[in-house]
Motif scaffolding. Structure first.
Motif, PDB file in Angstrom:
ATOM      1  N   ASN A  39       0.787  -1.253   0.015  1.00 22.43           N
ATOM      2  CA  ASN A  39       0.091   0.178   0.051  1.00 22.43           C
ATOM      3  C   ASN A  39       0.845   1.224   0.167  1.00 22.43           C
ATOM      4  O   ASN A  39       1.943   1.460   0.838  1.00 22.43           O
ATOM      5  CB  ASN A  39      -0.865   0.072   1.245  1.00 22.43           C
ATOM      6  CG  ASN A  39      -2.086  -1.125   1.276  1.00 22.43           C
ATOM      7  OD1 ASN A  39      -1.958  -1.830   2.091  1.00 22.43           O
ATOM      8  ND2 ASN A  39      -2.633  -1.218   0.202  1.00 22.43           N
ATOM      9  N   GLN A  86      -9.239   2.177  -9.482  1.00 23.82           N
ATOM     10  CA  GLN A  86      -9.225   1.436  -8.037  1.00 23.82           C
ATOM     11  C   GLN A  86     -10.667   1.581  -7.593  1.00 23.82           C
ATOM     12  O   GLN A  86     -11.393   0.973  -6.844  1.00 23.82           O
ATOM     13  CB  GLN A  86      -8.275   1.841  -7.247  1.00 23.82           C
ATOM     14  CG  GLN A  86      -8.135   1.186  -5.702  1.00 23.82           C
ATOM     15  CD  GLN A  86      -6.717   1.654  -5.266  1.00 23.82           C
ATOM     16  OE1 GLN A  86      -5.992   2.096  -5.678  1.00 23.82           O
ATOM     17  NE2 GLN A  86      -6.564   1.177  -4.050  1.00 23.82           N
ATOM     18  N   GLU A 166      -6.307  -2.722  -8.935  1.00 25.03           N
ATOM     19  CA  GLU A 166      -7.054  -3.606  -7.764  1.00 25.03           C
ATOM     20  C   GLU A 166      -8.451  -3.842  -8.207  1.00 25.03           C
ATOM     21  O   GLU A 166      -9.420  -3.628  -7.381  1.00 25.03           O
ATOM     22  CB  GLU A 166      -6.885  -2.798  -6.422  1.00 25.03           C
ATOM     23  CG  GLU A 166      -5.505  -2.724  -5.883  1.00 25.03           C
ATOM     24  CD  GLU A 166      -5.644  -2.266  -4.406  1.00 25.03           C
ATOM     25  OE1 GLU A 166      -6.448  -2.674  -3.782  1.00 25.03           O
ATOM     26  OE2 GLU A 166      -4.917  -1.632  -4.079  1.00 25.03           O
ATOM     27  N   GLY A 431      -8.526  -4.696   0.133  1.00 25.44           N
ATOM     28  CA  GLY A 431      -7.587  -3.745  -0.254  1.00 25.44           C
ATOM     29  C   GLY A 431      -6.248  -3.648   0.214  1.00 25.44           C
ATOM     30  O   GLY A 431      -5.534  -2.530  -0.216  1.00 25.44           O
TER      31      GLY A 431
HETATM   32 MG    MG Z   1      -5.723   0.401  -2.270  1.00 25.55          MG
END
Ligand code: MG
Ligand code: ATP
Ligand code: ATP
Ligand code: MG
Lengths: 509, 348, 319, 337
Positions: A39, A86, A166, A431
């Motif tokens: 991340n 995303q 993602e 996530g």
């Molecule tokens: Mg993310």
């Protein structure tokens, strides 16, 4: 040389941070190229540069060997680059077709030729096997469906290179399978794909090559065939990562949560939970597995008092908490890591420190006779920030400025710290990168080992199987099976979740 | 951090300067002497102890109406109904001031409290309808403004008096008038209400920033869902916020009813105190201290403007224009930031 | 008074009271749909009224009976240009849109009165001598009953307002331009990624709101007050704003809300002439329109959601 | 040296009194050119100024405008500070402010127009609007063809009641069959309300409307003109108020013919009263503490004179003269409530 995309020595700075430092990414025609990193490593930034949303300070971009300047998304579109973001870029109140044609509308006279548009959408969706209802409103369709709309948007514009940021973080296993099938169709049609994902398994399954970045620096590109998940993980994080969570066998004792014949309706008054019964004992983690939309969210909202219970009872430590106010339920010993951290979990415009006392601000020592004690609040906040490794410049930084992973850690810290008898964790790792996931899993298990009851909701079967002590399968608002994770497979769970096999019903009747 | 602080101070000052410069240009273009115009303005604000007193008198209700707007804003609501709440507060204060014979120590506080309650009641309606029926507070408060105007007029005419245009003067025991200030400022109408305004400012700051209730109100304002999740009573807080905001507005009305005028009169239109309160709050960034700043600026300019036509022949609307431009420049602080940034870069 | 007679009074009243509100509210809808809150409608109406009257007074000798039309056109253009201030502040300089709107209101009043004083040397203009005429709609006004109620003795501007509302609805919901405008107000970043120039669309939204509010103000002044002073526009812009919200940010809804305000107004006036209502105090009739509005909102209109991005400046790349 | 204003004022006041007698006024919110009593008062002050060779400004004649209620006192005080010898507060709304300031500034002299203040240094200047309205009522009662007459008021109050009552009495005196429909706009600035009320009145067969509604009355005129344009044969009228509103009734038919629908106006000569009083005060006859009522007798109230009496028939003119005489003689006492 047949690279369709070359990003050479890209540098992108934000005030105070270098998000991309000298990163190179080369994508071959017809391949699925993974972009991997923790991340905040700079993946989205790099892709936004490619899509024309950000201008790089340095570096050059080539498309099919031609040097190009991509100063806005229109140029990217014209170059055949499409991006599935995303966070979806869909207008909720528009229909599928309207979202797809926006900015490129077929016309009849001065008005939109909706009929033509829908035809065209149908045609493309048929060609790539992306079935959608062209006239449905975005707000009425599932996340998986929304993603198809995003893909259709790019295809409608004739994209040759598709970027997926993602895409699987918000999908159910079924939807992920479907997406992978779509990827293959796209490749067969001669498209190239850049895929950002934190799920190493997916990379191993579908990708040809993978580029790893860490803290804004390019680490390198490897062939998927020549590597393995462990190697990828350590490349990404810079250390070894454990994949299966270590845990002792559970030692459950008394019932903490006991639900009987629960009935809950959704906003449209459709019953979503139908006489559901379930119990969670102290010292165990019960995982709820199910396809999205089978009443999971309503169940959790009912337990936590966020949604009205129409029938049945919910008991906590043998005391009824049915239809009590959320505050009473919290005070009775329920902690809740909510599914939607931005909507429920945080007041984004409050400092992270004040978010740490969102449920306890009125209690000692955080306040006394109605007056807040900021010293106590921020002491607690600092302690939690340290303990739960929340990466934030300071405890007075607005929650909004933190990355999703760090926001999540803050919420978990807050909920765990209250030592609730029952901890409800809904999609706690959505996530997040593998490092953060590992951390969170360990925290959940630690709670269990301390004799707390944990209810885990997740769409990741891996996670459910790895972390839970018992798995309750939910289907159409009922628990259709309770299985032991050690004795089940993803295959079997998948069948149960699809409603094709009703273990419990079969047993009792 | 430090730079930010310095910017936050610099921006309003630059905005005011830019506003005044634009005003000067307008005066020049339309054939007036800006120096004469601004000296008349200056004289009208500070020129004389009388004018200083009048300026303070004007600032007093502005502080309170500004607080009313700011308080609602901070809790996620737009109270455009301050105007109506001022009207009912004004009337209520005068009514109590007329109707009872009580010692001052009871009478004055009672009048003030009733004014706050009346304003609160007027704020309660949009708050309640928003909480209960999800009706947009902006429309309801606009409608409540008109209702307040007509209802207060009717009450003054038909209930308190016998078809007269204004009520009698309130009893001295309910008056905010101050002989001390009157002497000091050569018979200006500056009154003790300024203390109430300052106290209210402190209350607003303390309530919002320091108490658990304020924490709740702000949380609800920023994010209903999160507030609900964390066990706060969202609807109750929405109503409470409008009620408190309305109470501040009611106090602004009391300043007029018990201080400036000592009576209530039939009105042909709105007082403007409520609508100006929006500007005061916004110039002040919706903080307690900012509201004082905004009220001083606003009240000063408004009172000073009265002196411009007679002293310099400049229409007093010019001040309206300058005020508007200042608000613009404060709003577009991004523009000033850019300017400063460029300035600094070139300086280096 | 029979019901029919009552309707013959209420409906035409509703129509002419509503016309300026409809125009202005349509402007509000367009601006808010593009994502810019416009609380400055009041000020924009003031500019429209001012320009409409000044143009009429100055050029009536030159243009004769075409003057009202031209003055509305000119008011539309000038107000559209004036609204650029709001656009620049709130779109380019990312000002708080409410603040900027409040500033527009102050500036419009101050500037127009300042100019009246400079041009005419006094605080209000003279009365215009040429306005729109009352008008029977050809053919339709001959229909029995309905013709008399809906199609005779009104002003052409009321019918135009209704037609324009339909046109705005069509443009907003059926054309590419409308789709883009709405997308920018709902999800500007999505629009941006689809190659739509968010800034440009928002400028268009605000400028259109200026144009429409300019028409609204000019229509009000030309037909109703016939001169311009500090009190010509006093609250109509806020009523138009209420109509925008009441009408749920929909052109036809806003039109309906404006007509509803007009109806309530008509009803309150008729009340004074109905024998058994005659004795109730005037104040009840005066507050009737506003009370009816609140009741309507709570009773059956209920919740409405503003365009999602309305009120937030769009900053490229910010999430 | 600004703080010493009080002392300076007295000196200056003494000196001033020797060279010129300066006067000034404070308007109410209507402003100095409201086509009504403010404007009329200002005209009186200007006339006085010109007649006495004064200049506009300090030491001569001047006016200050109020933007809202709170400004009255500030403006009055400013004029006191500027050493005007006589200060007028125009409009009943200034009553409170004058009352208070007169108590504080005992050396200054004030006039309140349209209201009463009981202070030794204040003269109250009121008008017998009921008498003028009575005459307007006589005109209306005699002129109406439909026996339906309308009265549109601004805001209900003592003052406007005087208009209403006087008018109805006048109508009844000459035409007992006529009916007067009374409506209030609730505001002096809502032209749309005025127009809507006029529309409903004319729609219900009323042919004459008397308005005492300030700016709301604008709407009455516009409705009447539009109806006339649409149907030039229809007889309908407006009766103006305060000033001669003849000009406001001008219109043009589609055929380009000019017409006028102002039947008459109830004229209140504030200018006459203001000038009259200034002249008196100048010669040292300031009637402090008195309430002066200006009416028909003082030539300060009446209906619009020629040439703007063109719409009145000879019969009506005779009748008006007749009733005027009766009022003067005291045979008729027009009520005020
Ligand atoms: Mg993310
Ligand atoms: N708009 C922005 N303004 C300032 N800094 C930013 C901005 N966007 C990103 N950054 C910075 O750039 C870094 C990289 O962010 P980016 O979004 O590319 O991460 P990521 O790899 O996509 O993370 P994740 O896996 O969480 O999506 C962040 O650490 C952040 O500090
Ligand atoms: N406007 C911004 N200003 C400063 N930093 C930003 C901004 N937008 C994003 N960032 C930073 O970018 C980094 C990554 O952001 P991003 O939203 O991609 O996080 P994330 O973990 O992917 O969140 P999510 O789970 O919500 O997708 C964070 O460190 C965040 O602080
Ligand atoms: Mg990212």
């Amino acid at each position: 040389m047949d690279y369709v995309i070359e990003m050479l020595n890209i540098r992108k700075e934000f005030p105070g941070i270098i998000a991309n430092n000298n990163i190179t990414l080369q994508v071959k025609k017809g391949e699925i190229h993974a972009l991997l990193g923790e991340n905040g490593a700079g993946k989205s930034t790099l892709m936004n540069v490619l899509f024309g949303l950000y201008q790089p300070e340095k570096g050059e971009i080539r498309v099919k060997g031609q040097k190009v300047g991509i100063t806005n998304p229109t140029i990217a579109n014209d170059l055949g680059i499409g991006m599935v973001h995303q966070h979806f870029m869909l207008v909720d109140t528009f229909t599928v077709t309207e979202n797809i044609i926006l900015g490129n509308e077929p016309k009849k006279g001065i008005s939109i030729n909706l009929k033509d548009a829908e035809e065209k959408v149908k045609e493309i969706s048929k060609k790539y096997g992306l079935s959608v209802d062209p006239s449905a409103k975005i707000s009425d369709i599932s996340v998986g469906m929304q993603q198809r709309v995003e893909i259709l948007k790019t295809l409608y514009r004739g994209a040759e290179i598709l970027i997926f940021d993602e895409p699987t973080a918000v999908l159910t296993p079924q939807e992920i399978k479907e997406l992978i099938r779509i990827f293959k169709t796209l490749i067969n049609e001669g498209k190239s794909i850049i895929l950002i994902t934190h799920k190493l398994k997916e990379i191993m399954e579908v990708c040809d090559r993978v580029t790893v970045i860490r803290k804004g620096e390019g680490i390198g590109t490897v062939n998927v065939a020549d590597t393995n998940p462990n190697e990828l993980a350590s490349l990404m994080v810079g250390r070894e990562v454990a994949f299966t969570t270590e845990k002792k066998p559970a030692a459950p004792t008394k019932d903490v949560l006991a639900i009987e014949n629960l009935v809950v309706k959704d906003n449209r008054q459709v019953p979503m939970v139908n006489s559901l019964s379930l119990s969670v004992r102290a010292g165990e983690i019960v995982g709820i597995a199910g396809v999205d939309g089978n009443g999971q969210s309503e169940l959790i909202e009912a337990i936590t008092g966020l949604r009205k219970v129409e029938g049945g009872t919910i008991k906590l430590n043998n005391k009824a908490i049915t239809n009590m106010h959320p505050r009473k339920i919290t005070e009775s010993g329920v902690g809740h890591i909510p599914e939607d951290r931005h909507k429920h979990g945080l007041v984004l415009d409050f400092p992270i420190g004040e978010n740490m006392v969102l449920q306890t601000y009125y209690q000692q020592p955080y306040s006394k006779s109605g007056v807040l004690n900021f010293k106590a609040i921020y002491e607690k906040a600092k302690q939690l920030i340290k303990e739960f490794d929340v990466r934030t410049p300071s405890s007075t930084t607005l929650a909004r400025a933190l990355s999703g992973g760090n926001q999540q850690k803050a919420i978990i810290g807050r909920e765990v710290d209250r030592n609730p008898d029952l901890l409800i964790a809904a999609q706690p790792t959505r996530g997040l990168d593998v490092g953060a996931i590992e951390f969170i899993h360990n925290r959940l298990i630690e709670q269990r080992d301390n004799g707390r009851a944990v209810l885990l909701l997740s769409f990741e079967l891996d996670e459910i199987i790895n972390v839970s002590d018992r798995i309750a399968v939910i289907y159409e608002g009922e628990i259709v099976a309770i299985v032991d994770p050690k004795e089940t497979t993803e295959q079997e769970l998948g069948l149960l979740m699809a409603g094709s096999k009703r273990q419990k019903a079969g047993e009792t009747s | 951090m430090n730079l930010n602080r310095y910017m936050n101070l610099l921006i309003p000052i630059i905005a005011i300067l830019l506003g005044l410069i634009c005003g000067a240009i307008i005066m020049l273009v339309s054939g007036y002497n800006p120096i004469a115009g601004y000296s008349a303005l200056w004289y009208g604000i500070f020129g004389d102890s009388y004018y200083i007193g009048e300026t303070v008198r004007q600032i007093t209700p502005y502080i309170l109406s500004g607080l009313a707007v700011a308080f609602a804003f901070r809790t996620g609501l737009f109270n455009i109904g301050v105007e109506g709440q001022v009207l009912v507060g004004w009337l209520a204060a005068v009514w109590v001031g007329l109707a009872f014979e009580l010692p001052m120590i009871i009478h004055l506080p009672l009048s003030i409290i009733v004014a706050a309650l009346a304003g609160a009641l007027w704020g309660f309606v949009p708050g309640f309808l928003k909480a209960r029926f999800k009706v947009h507070e902006v429309i309801v408060s606009i409608m409540m403004n008109y209702i307040a105007l007509y209802v207060t007029n009717a009450i003054i005419r038909d209930v308190i008096t016998d078809n007269a245009d204004k009520t009698d003067n309130i009893l001295p025991t309910a008056s905010l008038r101050s002989g001390f200030f009157e002497n000091l400022t050569d018979f200006s109408r500056m009154h003790n209400g300024i203390f109430i305004a300052i106290i209210a400012t402190i209350i607003m700051w303390f309530l919002l920033e320091k108490t658990t209730k304020g924490f709740e109100l702000r949380a609800v304002g920023f994010n209903h869902d999160a507030a609900h999740y964390s066990g706060m009573k969202v609807n109750r807080n929405i109503i409470l916020s409008m009620v408190i905001s309305g109470a501040f507005a009611g106090l602004a009305g009391a300043m007029e009813g018990l201080g400036t005028f000592e009576f209530a009169s039939v009105k042909s239109g709105f007082t403007g105190i409520g609508f100006d309160g929006i500007a005061v709050a916004l110039i002040g960034g919706n903080t307690a201290l900012g509201v004082i700043f905004g009220a001083v600026l606003f009240g000063g300019l408004k009172v000073g403007a009265l002196n411009m036509p007679s002293e310099a022949g400049v229409p007093n609307e010019l001040v309206e224009i300058v005020i508007a431009l200042i608000i613009f420049f404060v709003a577009a602080s991004y523009f000033i930031r850019l300017l400063l940034f460029r300035f600094k870069k070139e300086g280096k | 008074m029979s019901i029919l007679q009552a309707l013959e009074i209420i409906i035409p009243t509703a129509m002419f009271v509503a016309a300026p509100l409809i125009f202005t509210a349509l402007g509000g809808v367009l601006s808010e749909r593009s994502g810019v809150v416009n609380i400055g409608l009041e000020g924009l109406m003031i500019i429209g009224a001012f320009v409409g009257i000044v143009f009429n007074l100055s050029f009536v000798d030159m243009f004769g009976s075409a003057t009202p039309w031209l003055s509305i056109l000119v008011a539309m253009i000038v107000t559209a240009i004036f609204s650029l201030l709001h656009a620049v502040a709130s779109i380019t300089f990312r000002a708080d849109q409410t603040v900027s709107g409040v500033a527009i209101n102050f500036l419009a009043l101050g500037l127009s009165l300042f100019l009246v004083k400079i041009i005419y040397g006094k605080g209000q203009t003279d009365r215009i001598s040429v306005s729109f005429n009352k008008w029977d709609v050809p053919i339709l006004s001959d229909i029995p009953i309905i013709g008399k109620i809906f199609f005779s003795g009104g002003y052409v501007t009321s019918y135009i307002a209704i037609i324009v509302a339909v046109v705005v609805w069509y443009v907003l919901y059926k054309t590419p331009f409308g789709l883009r405008l709405r997308s920018v107000g709902e999800h500007p970043m999505a629009a941006d990624t689809m190659g739509i120039n968010v800034t440009r669309m928002r400028y268009i939204g605000v400028i259109l709101s200026g144009a429409f509010a300019g028409i609204g103000g000019a229509v009000y002044a030309t037909i109703i007050s016939r001169d311009f002073s500090h009190a010509t526009i006093s609250g109509q812009g806020f009523m138009a704003l209420a109509a925008v919200i009441f009408g749920k940010w929909h052109p036809l809804g806003a039109m309906g809300a404006a007509l509803f305000f007009g109806l309530a107004q008509g009803l309150s006036i008729i009340g004074g002439s109905i024998p058994f209502l005659k004795d109730i105090p005037t104040v009840y009739l005066l507050i009737l329109p506003y009370v009816l509005t609140i009741l309507a909102l709570t009773g059956f209109i209920g919740r409405a959601d503003a365009p999602k991005a309305s009120g937030t400046p769009y900053i490229k790349g910010k999430r | 040296g600004c703080g010493a204003g009080a002392d300076k004022k007295e000196e200056a006041g003494g000196k001033d009194a020797q060279d010129a007698f300066s006067i000034a006024m404070v308007t109410d919110e209507g402003g100095v050119d409201d086509k009504s009593f403010n404007q009329s008062a200002w005209e009186g002050i200007q006339e006085y100024g010109k007649a006495n060779d004064l200049e506009k400004g300090k030491g001569g004649y001047n006016y200050l405008q109020s933007a809202n209620d709170a400004d009255y006192a500030t403006n009055l005080n400013t004029l006191v500070r500027n050493d005007f010898d006589l200060i007028y507060g125009v409009g009943y709304k200034l009553q409170g402010a004058i009352d208070e300031i007169a108590g504080q500034q005992k050396n200054a002299h004030f006039v309140i127009v349209d209201s009463v203040v009981e202070q030794p240094n204040v003269v109250s200047l009121t008008f017998k609007e009921n008498e003028g309205s009575y005459l307007a009522g006589v005109v209306a009662g005699l002129t109406t063809k439909t026996n339906k007459i309308g009265f549109v008021g601004g805001i209900e109050s003592d003052l406007i009641t005087k208009f209403e009552v006087g008018f109805i009495e006048g109508v009844k005196a000459v035409n007992p069959n006529a009916n007067v429909d009374v409506q209030y706009a609730g505001s002096f600035t809502a032209a749309d309300k005025g127009k809507a009320i006029a529309s409903s009145m004319y729609g219900a067969g009323i042919d004459i409307i008397y308005h005492a509604a300030g700016g709301s009355g604008n709407g009455v005129f516009s409705e009447a003109i539009d109806l006339k344009v649409k149907n030039p044969d229809r007889e309908l009228w407006v009766i103006g108020v305060d000033k001669d509103q003849y000009e406001d009734g001008n219109g043009k038919t589609k055929a380009g013919e000019e017409f006028n629908i102002t039947l008459t106006s109830m004229v209140k000569r504030v200018d006459v009263a203001v000038k009259d009083l200034a002249e008196k005060a100048k010669t040292g006859e300031f009637p402090g503490g008195e309430v002066l009522e200006y009416g028909i007798e003082e030539d300060a109230i009446g209906i619009a004179p020629a040439p703007h009496d063109e719409h009145l028939s000879e019969e009506v003119k005779t009748k008006v003269a007749e009733y005027q005489e009766k009022i003067l003689k005291g045979e008729i006492v027009v009520p005020t409530k």
